[in-house]
Design a protein around this motif. Sequence first.
Motif, PDB file in Angstrom:
ATOM      1  N   UNK A 133       0.992  -1.263  -0.124  1.00 39.44           N
ATOM      2  CA  UNK A 133      -0.022   0.095  -0.108  1.00 39.44           C
ATOM      3  C   UNK A 133       1.064   1.245   0.061  1.00 39.44           C
ATOM      4  N   UNK A 134       2.057   1.131   0.784  1.00 39.41           N
ATOM      5  CA  UNK A 134       2.843   2.345   0.618  1.00 39.41           C
ATOM      6  C   UNK A 134       3.387   2.695  -0.455  1.00 39.41           C
ATOM      7  N   UNK A 135       3.857   1.668  -1.367  1.00 38.10           N
ATOM      8  CA  UNK A 135       4.440   1.652  -2.597  1.00 38.10           C
ATOM      9  C   UNK A 135       3.533   2.372  -3.531  1.00 38.10           C
ATOM     10  N   UNK A 139       3.210   6.519  -6.913  1.00 38.29           N
ATOM     11  CA  UNK A 139       2.523   6.303  -8.128  1.00 38.29           C
ATOM     12  C   UNK A 139       1.213   7.308  -8.098  1.00 38.29           C
ATOM     13  N   UNK A 140       0.423   7.115  -7.152  1.00 37.33           N
ATOM     14  CA  UNK A 140      -0.622   8.029  -7.214  1.00 37.33           C
ATOM     15  C   UNK A 140      -0.181   9.449  -6.986  1.00 37.33           C
ATOM     16  N   UNK A 141       0.634   9.882  -6.260  1.00 36.57           N
ATOM     17  CA  UNK A 141       1.105  11.228  -6.141  1.00 36.57           C
ATOM     18  C   UNK A 141       1.471  11.861  -7.628  1.00 36.57           C
ATOM     19  N   UNK A 163       6.513  17.636  -2.747  1.00 41.49           N
ATOM     20  CA  UNK A 163       7.780  17.358  -2.190  1.00 41.49           C
ATOM     21  C   UNK A 163       7.862  16.699  -0.706  1.00 41.49           C
ATOM     22  N   UNK A 164       6.923  17.533   0.292  1.00 34.87           N
ATOM     23  CA  UNK A 164       6.881  17.018   1.548  1.00 34.87           C
ATOM     24  C   UNK A 164       6.102  15.515   1.596  1.00 34.87           C
ATOM     25  N   UNK A 165       5.195  15.305   0.906  1.00 35.40           N
ATOM     26  CA  UNK A 165       4.358  14.063   0.908  1.00 35.40           C
ATOM     27  C   UNK A 165       5.321  12.998   0.103  1.00 35.40           C
ATOM     28  N   UNK A 166       6.172  13.446  -0.838  1.00 32.60           N
ATOM     29  CA  UNK A 166       7.174  12.309  -1.482  1.00 32.60           C
ATOM     30  C   UNK A 166       8.153  11.910  -0.104  1.00 32.60           C
ATOM     31  N   UNK A 167       8.526  12.925   0.519  1.00 31.52           N
ATOM     32  CA  UNK A 167       9.566  12.504   1.454  1.00 31.52           C
ATOM     33  C   UNK A 167       8.734  11.608   2.513  1.00 31.52           C
TER      34      UNK A 167
END
Length: 204
Positions: A133-135, A139-141, A163-167
């Motif tokens: 689910x984390x993975x 892709x959704x982002x 950027x923060x969400x990606x981190x």
Amino acid sequence: MKFLRHVFVMAALALYILIPRIEAVKADGPTQELINSICIESEDYELCNKIIHKNLKAPATNLKDLTYIIFSIAIEHASDTYIFIGNILRELTDHEERVGFNICLNVYSEETAIFLDVRNEFRHKDYERMILDISSTIEILKNCRVDFGIPPYMENPLIEKNRVMKILINMSTVSGRMVKNGNASLLSSLVSGLDSFFFQYLTN
């Protein structure tokens, strides 16, 4: 009227002075080592380290507690961004901008929902599903494009939020895998391995 306003300001100032301010908890040695193990994989170590320290509840925190904290921060950031986008949408009239923001609104709705699932899976030790689910969130982002302007902002505010969400997704991935694999500290394992290598090298 001015007198009442003055009284209100003074009362607010007094409360600000008297109410103890919450400061970031300083992690102890083993906890900082765990944080280093997570943040060393991040594209922004300083931000990763700052995010965790800001949300620590105690100086001594184990890997599972750190992971739970990270998941909770990801949920909070995703839901806050969802609300932020919704507020901007109310003010937008341009069709193209609205389309872009509606896509991002859906993205952050999904991010919030998935990370709620992730945290629940973590609680139930369903680590395989948790990692999957984390993975999926990265892709959704990517669907939330930020290549358009939003007056009066000089720069699209979603650039930084993405950027923060990606981190946070990266932090979740690293700490989640550490929990799944039973690695209390990837960094300490690496250091121990290097120490062993050099010891053997020097004694041969």
